[in-house]
Each structure stands twice: as C-alpha cells, then as structure tokens.
Design an enzyme around this catalytic site. Structure first.
Site, PDB file in Angstrom:
ATOM      1  CB  SER A 189      -3.880   2.545  -4.598  1.00 58.83           C
ATOM      2  OG  SER A 189      -2.779   1.710  -4.563  1.00 58.83           O
ATOM      3  CG  ASP A 343      -5.603  -4.741  -1.884  1.00 61.81           C
ATOM      4  OD1 ASP A 343      -4.384  -4.791  -2.075  1.00 61.81           O
ATOM      5  OD2 ASP A 343      -6.234  -3.665  -1.785  1.00 61.81           O
ATOM      6  CG  HIS A 373      -4.792  -2.866  -5.013  1.00 63.81           C
ATOM      7  ND1 HIS A 373      -4.983  -2.224  -3.813  1.00 63.81           N
ATOM      8  CD2 HIS A 373      -4.140  -1.989  -5.813  1.00 63.81           C
ATOM      9  CE1 HIS A 373      -4.439  -1.018  -3.883  1.00 63.81           C
ATOM     10  NE2 HIS A 373      -3.924  -0.852  -5.087  1.00 63.81           N
TER      11      HIS A 373
END
Ligand SMILES: *[C@@H]1O[C@H](CO)[C@@H](O)[C@H](O)[C@H]1NC(C)=O
Length: 403
Positions: A189, A343, A373
């Site tokens: 991320s 995501d 995600h």
C-alpha cells in the site's frame, strides 16, 4: 418482559443491518469480512465524530488500531528480533540465528497505512517479517518512518530513504553478513509507494554503489493525479479502503488543510498547465480492456493552481512514482507486483506494470480476482482469512526463488 425482548430484537436487527454489507460473489469468508469491515468502519465513524467535536484528529483515532495490534520484539530459536535505529530512524530488525556459510539475503520492508498509520510492530507486519526472515534465512529491516499528521511529505520518504542508504553501505552489509547483490525492497500500500519511490531514487544516487535486486510492490499507491480511475469508481465502498479514506490519506500526506482533501475528492487538484503529466497515468491507454469495462476516459477537471504551488509534492515522483519518464523506468530492477480486484488502487498497480513492461523491465504480476485491499493484514487473529495466507505464501515463495 415483552418490551425487553422487543428491545433486544430491535438492537439485533439494527446491528445486523450495520454489519451487513453486500460483497461480490467470489469474495470468500463473507461473514468474517463483514465483521472486520464493520469494526474498521466503526473506528472511522469514531474518528469523524472526534474530529467534528474538535477532540482529536481523525488519524489519531485511526491510529488506535495500530496501538491495539502492537507487539513487542520477540526472538525465538530461529531469529533475533530487536527494535533499534538506522540513521536515527527507528527500525525493527530480524536477524536469522542459523549459521550460514554464504552471505545472507536481505529484505527492507516498508509497512502500509496511508502514510498516516501503521507500524512495523503491528502483529500482521511483525508476522510477515518473521516469516520472511525464517523462510528466506534473510535479514529483514522493517522501517518505522514518521507519520502524518505530525509529518508530511517528503518526511516519510526521507526517513525511509535514510534507512535504505544507511543499510546499503558496504560496512553495514558486512556487519550483518548480507550479500550486496541479493537485496530487495518491499512494501504494501503506502509502503509499496515508498518502496517504488526508493527504487527510483536509487537510480540517480551516485553515493550508493549497491543495487537492489528486486522491488516488491504489494497493492501499491502509485499516483495522485487521477483519483477517478475505473478501480477508484468501481471499488469506492469495498472493505478496508474506501475511496474517501484513500483520498484522505493522500491529502494528509501533503497537508492537514481540508481544502486539498475536498479538491482531491472531486478530482480537481491538477491545474491545466500540468495536464501534460496526465499521459503517465492515462488508464485509457494503460489498462487491459477487461478492467476498463464500460468506463469512458475523461481527463480530470482542471483545478486551481494554488494547490500545486502550496504542495509541490502533488507533482513529485517521490509521491507519485508513475510520473517517472519512460527512459528512466528501464533502469529499475526485477519487479514483483500484487494487485487485488476489489481495490481502489488496483489500476495504479496495473498502470505501473504496463509502463514497466513497455520500458523493458522484467515484471511478475500476481493479480487476485476475489479479494480487496490490505488483505495481508488479515493474516492473524481475530480476522484471519485463508486468502491472506495464500497471498502471503505465494509472495514469500516467489521472493525465496528470485532473491
Ligand atoms: C488518453 O488516451 C486516449 C487514447 O486512449 C487519448 O484519446 C487521450 O487524449 C489521452 N489523454 C491524455 C490526457 O493523455
């Protein structure tokens, strides 16, 4: 008695309504996902409320999850785990105990959390780093860089870069018996964003002689120029990371001023004189057709140029690695990318894969059709999902074979 039962039923119904969330058919362990998501949403609501009442910054409340998952460094018979610092930046260091005749591999890991939350000490990250060290017999350096709102761009990047350049010195590699040609940088991320930015920055740094062998980008954040890609539109309410939360993370990376948040939320933060940069994030040319579906490409509406004057980071490739020119991209190392279907950041990952491949960089891309995600964070109780272990095992296996 009757009124008590009625109350109970009412509360149960309301609770079920709150927890229930329609999820795509192929998402597995739906009830666990819903419960996890409801917990996460509750924290978000608490954050908004605390902010509205002027009690706390939204991210301070979100940070409670990081504290709740805090683990102390715990060594075992295979690895020594310590909290220390490299170049004045705190790191959690994992050193294998097993005697090795050859030099060891190393993984520099950068945790996610939107540049605002998260820590190397969180249970899921600690577990991932431990398993990396054990399965690869590798040294793992997991970085605790400073976070927003106390620190804004480029502090997060600078902290990470300070650790990386410190670690890549020959004297330090010698100290930990690390092989200088078998080092990876990895992150998920916002950590994937920082990993990609570090790998790019190293291309241009004459001070650093050691080269990375691999960059591993796990559902990375790659650009802030267009926050309406098909994945942002299609997955705006998926578990863990909503579009609003991702936009909030982005704006907090640069400033706590809500005006930028509002401009980014309406995708109106890039002024017309910078529109030429949009070619680097043009999903119309960079995405495979099956992800475009029926979306029609619109250039983001032009914004007020005051934002980029105040926050030049908006156009900085250390924040948006997709802004790097094609001829520079080709110098990047072997790249491993994970993306997830549900995501908002899916298309960021796909676009980078597409640009790297066009530039001739070797890329291995694992795309997961049935998940969302942050899945690697769900590798341990209380929200332990089977898919998280599959993703983690496949990543470690690949890293083991290629580093
Ligand atoms: C994006 O790509 C499309 C073609 O697929 C093109 O028509 C459009 O002009 C491009 N826009 C930008 C801003 O690069």
């Amino acid at each position: 008695m009757a009124s008590k039962s009625l109350c109970f039923v009412l509360v149960a119904v309301l609770l079920a309504y709150y927890i229930y969330k329609p999820l795509p058919d192929n998402v597995e362990e739906k009830y666990k996902v819903m419960l996890m998501d409801a917990t996460f949403r509750t924290l978000g609501h608490a954050g908004s409320l605390a902010e509205l009442l002027g009690l706390k910054h939204y991210m301070e409340v979100m940070m409670l999850l990081t504290f709740a998952e805090h683990t102390e460094p715990t060594s075992d018979e295979t690895i020594t785990v310590t909290d220390t610092s490299f170049n004045k930046v705190p790191v959690r260091l994992y050193l294998p105990k097993q005697h090795s005749k050859t030099l060891r591999r190393a993984v520099i890991f950068i945790h996610g959390g939107g540049w605002c939350v998260g820590s190397a000490a969180m249970k899921p990250y600690d577990l991932l780093s431990k398993q990396t060290a054990q399965q690869l017999n590798a040294v793992v350096v997991s970085i605790n860089y400073r976070l927003a709102p106390e620190a804004h761009f480029p502090t997060q990047f600078d902290d990470v870069y300070a650790v990386v350049t410190f670690f890549l010195q020959q004297s330090i590699l010698d100290k930990y018996s690390v092989d200088p040609i078998r080092i990876a940088v990895s992150g998920d991320s916002a950590g994937g964003n920082l990993a990609a930015a570090v790998a790019q920055q190293l291309l241009d740094d004459p001070e650093v002689k050691v080269k990375l062998k691999i960059q591993a980008l796990i559902y990375p954040v790659m650009q802030s120029l267009d926050l309406n890609t098909p994945s942002y539109q299609d997955n705006s309410h998926m578990p863990v990371l909503s579009r609003t939360l991702m936009v909030r993370f982005w704006s907090e990376y640069f400033t706590t001023d809500q005006k930028l948040f509002e401009a980014m939320l309406s995708n109106r933060h890039i002024p017309s004189q910078e529109a030429h940069l949009l070619k680097h994030v043009n999903w119309s040319t960079l995405l495979p057709d099956h992800l475009k579906k029926n979306h029609i490409y619109h250039i983001p509406e032009h914004g007020d140029s005051t934002f980029i004057k105040k926050y030049p980071g908006l156009l900085d490739r250390r924040a948006s690695p997709l802004l790097l020119e094609d001829d520079k991209l080709k110098g990047l190392p072997l790249t491993y990318v994970i993306t997830c279907m549900y995501d908002v950041l899916r298309d960021d990952g796909f676009m980078y894969v597409s640009r790297l491949q066009k530039a001739g960089v070797q890329v291995v891309h694992h795309h997961y059709e049935s998940t969302f995600h942050g899945i690697l964070l769900l590798n341990s109780s209380p929200f332990d999902l089977a898919i998280a272990h599959q993703v983690m095992d496949r990543y470690l296996h690949w890293l083991g074979d290629n580093l």
